[in-house]
Design an enzyme around this catalytic site. Structure first.
Site, PDB file in Angstrom:
ATOM      1  N   LYS A   1       0.909  -1.242   0.038  1.00 40.33           N
ATOM      2  CA  LYS A   1       0.240   0.077   0.135  1.00 40.33           C
ATOM      3  C   LYS A   1       0.923   1.339   0.084  1.00 40.33           C
ATOM      4  CE  LYS A   1      -1.520   2.661   3.062  1.00 40.33           C
ATOM      5  NZ  LYS A   1      -2.116   4.117   2.316  1.00 40.33           N
TER       6      LYS A   1
ATOM      7  N   GLU B   1      10.667   0.944   9.635  1.00 35.39           N
ATOM      8  CA  GLU B   1      11.700   2.107   9.571  1.00 35.39           C
ATOM      9  C   GLU B   1      10.869   3.503   9.822  1.00 35.39           C
ATOM     10  OE1 GLU B   1      14.477   1.577   8.478  1.00 35.39           O
ATOM     11  OE2 GLU B   1      14.479  -0.436   7.694  1.00 35.39           O
TER      12      GLU B   1
ATOM     13  N   CYS C   1      13.518  11.064   5.900  1.00 34.72           N
ATOM     14  CA  CYS C   1      13.642  10.323   7.266  1.00 34.72           C
ATOM     15  C   CYS C   1      14.874  10.627   8.094  1.00 34.72           C
ATOM     16  CB  CYS C   1      13.397   8.856   7.328  1.00 34.72           C
ATOM     17  SG  CYS C   1      14.089   7.933   6.210  1.00 34.72           S
TER      18      CYS C   1
ATOM     19  N   GLU D   1      10.685  15.685  15.176  1.00 35.08           N
ATOM     20  CA  GLU D   1      10.660  15.500  13.711  1.00 35.08           C
ATOM     21  C   GLU D   1       9.800  16.411  13.325  1.00 35.08           C
ATOM     22  OE1 GLU D   1       9.501  11.883  11.545  1.00 35.08           O
ATOM     23  OE2 GLU D   1      11.162  11.921  10.522  1.00 35.08           O
TER      24      GLU D   1
HETATM   25  P1  NAP Z   1       2.808   7.942   8.382  1.00 34.30           P
HETATM   26  O1  NAP Z   1       1.626   8.789   8.482  1.00 34.30           O
HETATM   27  O2  NAP Z   1       2.943   6.715   9.410  1.00 34.30           O
HETATM   28  O3  NAP Z   1       2.390   6.804   6.903  1.00 34.30           O
HETATM   29  C1  NAP Z   1       3.158   5.909   6.603  1.00 34.30           C
HETATM   30  C2  NAP Z   1       2.402   4.958   5.610  1.00 34.30           C
HETATM   31  O4  NAP Z   1       1.131   4.368   6.778  1.00 34.30           O
HETATM   32  C3  NAP Z   1       1.145   5.592   4.641  1.00 34.30           C
HETATM   33  O5  NAP Z   1       0.818   4.459   3.729  1.00 34.30           O
HETATM   34  C4  NAP Z   1      -0.040   5.495   5.603  1.00 34.30           C
HETATM   35  O6  NAP Z   1      -1.283   5.473   4.771  1.00 34.30           O
HETATM   36  C5  NAP Z   1      -0.080   4.271   6.484  1.00 34.30           C
HETATM   37  N1  NAP Z   1      -0.730   4.363   7.748  1.00 34.30           N
HETATM   38  C6  NAP Z   1      -1.489   5.230   8.308  1.00 34.30           C
HETATM   39  N2  NAP Z   1      -2.214   4.750   9.578  1.00 34.30           N
HETATM   40  C7  NAP Z   1      -1.856   3.539   9.459  1.00 34.30           C
HETATM   41  C8  NAP Z   1      -2.222   2.346  10.402  1.00 34.30           C
HETATM   42  N3  NAP Z   1      -2.862   2.501  11.412  1.00 34.30           N
HETATM   43  N4  NAP Z   1      -1.939   1.134   9.981  1.00 34.30           N
HETATM   44  C9  NAP Z   1      -1.267   1.071   8.874  1.00 34.30           C
HETATM   45  N5  NAP Z   1      -0.925   1.767   8.138  1.00 34.30           N
HETATM   46  C10 NAP Z   1      -1.210   2.789   8.306  1.00 34.30           C
HETATM   47  O7  NAP Z   1       3.851   8.438   7.704  1.00 34.30           O
HETATM   48  P2  NAP Z   1       4.077   9.433   6.460  1.00 34.30           P
HETATM   49  O8  NAP Z   1       3.612  10.897   7.262  1.00 34.30           O
HETATM   50  O9  NAP Z   1       3.422   9.053   5.444  1.00 34.30           O
HETATM   51  O10 NAP Z   1       5.673   9.538   6.220  1.00 34.30           O
HETATM   52  C11 NAP Z   1       6.637  10.283   7.044  1.00 34.30           C
HETATM   53  C12 NAP Z   1       7.107   9.755   8.217  1.00 34.30           C
HETATM   54  O11 NAP Z   1       7.792   8.373   7.657  1.00 34.30           O
HETATM   55  C13 NAP Z   1       8.232  10.435   8.803  1.00 34.30           C
HETATM   56  O12 NAP Z   1       8.200  10.181  10.179  1.00 34.30           O
HETATM   57  C14 NAP Z   1       9.424   9.736   8.354  1.00 34.30           C
HETATM   58  O13 NAP Z   1      10.583   9.737   9.092  1.00 34.30           O
HETATM   59  C15 NAP Z   1       9.130   8.368   8.133  1.00 34.30           C
HETATM   60  N6  NAP Z   1      10.108   7.792   7.148  1.00 34.30           N
HETATM   61  C16 NAP Z   1      10.868   6.688   7.601  1.00 34.30           C
HETATM   62  C17 NAP Z   1      12.022   6.284   6.808  1.00 34.30           C
HETATM   63  C18 NAP Z   1      12.902   5.262   7.338  1.00 34.30           C
HETATM   64  O14 NAP Z   1      13.548   4.558   6.395  1.00 34.30           O
HETATM   65  N7  NAP Z   1      13.126   5.221   8.640  1.00 34.30           N
HETATM   66  C19 NAP Z   1      12.060   6.490   5.448  1.00 34.30           C
HETATM   67  C20 NAP Z   1      10.975   7.441   4.867  1.00 34.30           C
HETATM   68  C21 NAP Z   1       9.986   7.989   5.793  1.00 34.30           C
HETATM   69  P3  NAP Z   1      -1.837   7.190   4.206  1.00 34.30           P
HETATM   70  O15 NAP Z   1      -0.917   7.707   3.730  1.00 34.30           O
HETATM   71  O16 NAP Z   1      -3.047   6.859   3.589  1.00 34.30           O
HETATM   72  O17 NAP Z   1      -2.211   7.803   5.692  1.00 34.30           O
END
Ligand code: NAP
Ligand code: MG
Length: 498
Positions: free
Chosen positions: A203, A277, A311, A408
């Site tokens: 997804k 991650e 990230c 963050e």
């Molecule tokens: P997010 O809100 O956690 O969303 C990530 C993914 O999870 C999206 O596809 C989201 O869907 C989905 N999601 C949301 N709620 C969920 C739930 N309860 N159960 C399962 N999946 C769910 O993060 P984001 O705002 O998209 O991304 C930014 C974050 O990613 C930052 O904190 C960044 O540091 C982190 N990041 C980490 C890495 C790494 O390798 N460590 C790499 C890139 C990014 P929707 O989009 O539909 O809400």
């Protein structure tokens, strides 16, 4: 790209010397006439494009101009159920049975088609997500293809990857990715899963589904057996349905620490394997003996690259006191030359913030920084009035306890602190709930080795920043998650060793 930036910087310096006010780059927009986008995208399940059962769709927009690009299917639990069933059937019937060398051929084919269609993929990534075309073209798309090439190489060599053991696939992998590197994150997850013999339900994030759907077209074109890769689009509850599905054997998640914790709770007590991650607040540390101009470029690359939507962004800068004034002056001069604007323009350094919501979060933190008494600097640059944009922002005079230092932000906002001794900077750099990455800039090799053993970060770059390679593992400590992606470590997360 790093070299391009250095050249641009030199040119700008030369132009400034000759005539301060005449340096202006003519617009150089990438064309979008060659891309093929549908008005509406369905779910990719069992090798076919199927409408979601409830017939619900949501719009994806271009954050640089707020225009709608396409309608995207919204998968609910029943659609996820179909996707998991298709993945299970493909796992049992085909993918875990065919010769590993056959799996390798399919994965190579995906990589080759990605290369052939790289221009289209780069343009769509930029339109849907807002990152500068230079980033999508030179970083995201080539790296994504390289992950498929790299893992294709392992598919028929698993006995060499894990000598003395037999590597068995786990089964169905449920994969959930964020919006900052949409195609690259899909490649990080799908390529090792397939190489190890697993099947996939992935997804993408709701604001950036398009390149994952284009990847589904490529997978179709590559002739993968139906059900080996399934792409289901939707919101957070679609992701939750994958995580909670009883027939998923492995959950691979990249995203925020908040959602990571929800997922960890959801799978506690089950047999599901997981890699998470998560977020970061990484330290970029500049010692007095560092090559200062290169370090300044590394700081810019570390936090303003991709609008700070990284990230592992170097969002906390630590500069040794004796060079702090010089570094900050050079940094201010350099960010004054950054071009904020149309992501499709090849000259743009800082593109659009991914969504209105994310821009709201960044602006909230800028306000908090000011309220906390930090000193803010933003260069006077033209920021488009339509779309979601944020100028590069520096904060000095910050405390270790400041929220802009601890939390963050995920935007082009840098908190700057100074230090005197090595012990002081180690203590300050480690004073964070996260542990994803760090950068060290110094001429002294022994100091680099000293720091790499003491900084609690999964990745430490020396005299560079934000460098990625498919052969190298990536991942964090503490609240930045667990497990590694990339390299053999990344592959090992998709096998059971017997
Ligand atoms: P997010 O809100 O956690 O969303 C990530 C993914 O999870 C999206 O596809 C989201 O869907 C989905 N999601 C949301 N709620 C969920 C739930 N309860 N159960 C399962 N999946 C769910 O993060 P984001 O705002 O998209 O991304 C930014 C974050 O990613 C930052 O904190 C960044 O540091 C982190 N990041 C980490 C890495 C790494 O390798 N460590 C790499 C890139 C990014 P929707 O989009 O539909 O809400
Ligand atoms: Mg979008």
């Amino acid at each position: 790209m790093y070299t391009n930036r250095l050249i641009t910087l030199q040119l700008i310096k030369m132009a400034k010397k000759t005539n301060k006010n005449t340096w202006e780059l003519a617009p150089a927009p990438e064309s979008s006439g060659h891309i093929d986008l549908k008005k509406q995208y369905e779910l990719f399940i069992d090798g076919r494009w199927v409408a979601p059962k409830k017939k619900k769709y949501f719009a994806t927009t271009n954050p640089a101009n707020e225009k709608k690009i396409a309608n995207i299917a919204y998968a609910d639990e029943s659609d996820v159920d179909l996707a998991v069933a298709a993945a299970r059937k493909a796992f049992d019937g085909v993918w875990s049975k065919i010769a590993p060398s056959e799996r390798a051929k399919y994965i190579y084919r995906i990589a080759r088609i990605m290369q052939e269609r790289s221009r289209e993929l780069a343009v769509i990534e930029t339109m849907d997500g807002g990152k500068p075309i230079r980033e999508s073209r030179d970083v995201d798309v080539p790296l994504a293809a390289n992950h498929f090439f790299y893992n294709a190489g392992w598919a028929d060599k698993l006995e060499y990857a894990f000598p003395t053991k037999r590597a068995e696939p786990l089964g169905v992998a449920g994969q959930i990715i964020p919006w900052n590197f949409p195609l690259l994150m899909a490649a990080w997850k799908i390529a090792p899963a397939l190489a190890a013999g697993n099947t996939v339900v992935l997804k993408p994030a709701e604001t950036t589904s398009l390149t994952a759907l284009k990847l589904a077209e490529i997978i179709e074109e590559a002739g993968l057996p139906p059900g080996v890769v399934n792409i289901v689009t939707g919101h957070g509850d679609t992701g939750a349905a994958i995580v909670n599905h009883p027939d998923v054997n492995k959950v691979a998640f990249t995203g925020s620490t908040g959602v990571g914790k929800i997922i960890q709770n959801a799978i506690a007590g089950t047999n599901k394997k997981a890699t998470l991650e998560l977020g970061g607040k990484s330290a970029n540390i500049i010692f007095a003996d560092a090559p200062i101009d290169q370090a300044v470029e590394g700081i810019v690359n570390g936090i303003f690259f991709n609008q700070g939507h990284v990230c592992c962004a170097g969002s906390r800068l630590f500069v040794q006191e004796s060079v702090a004034e010089l570094v900050i002056k050079k940094l201010k001069d350099r960010i004054g030359t950054l071009i904020v604007g149309d992501p499709m323009d090849k000259n743009t350094d800082i593109g659009a913030i991914n969504s209105k919501e994310q821009l709201g979060i960044i602006n909230k933190y800028i306000k908090i920084g000011n309220e906390e008494g930090a000193e803010m600097y933003q260069p006077s640059c033209n920021v488009p009035s339509k779309g979601y944009f944020c100028p590069p922002t520096l904060f000095t005079n910050v405390a270790q306890s400041s929220r802009i230092v601890q939390e963050e932000i995920f935007g082009p906002v840098l908190a700057i602190q100074t230090f005197r001794t090595i012990d002081e900077v180690i203590q300050k750099a480690n004073n964070t709930p996260y542990g994803l990455a760090a950068g060290v800039w110094t001429d002294k090799g022994s100091r680099i080795f000293n720091l790499t053993t003491k900084l609690r970060a999964g990745v430490i770059w020396a005299n560079t920043y934000n460098k990625f390679d498919p052969t190298s593992p990536f991942g964090g400590y503490k609240e930045s998650g667990f497990g590694r992606e990339g390299g053999l470590h990344g592959l090992s997360a998709y096998v059971k060793l017997v």
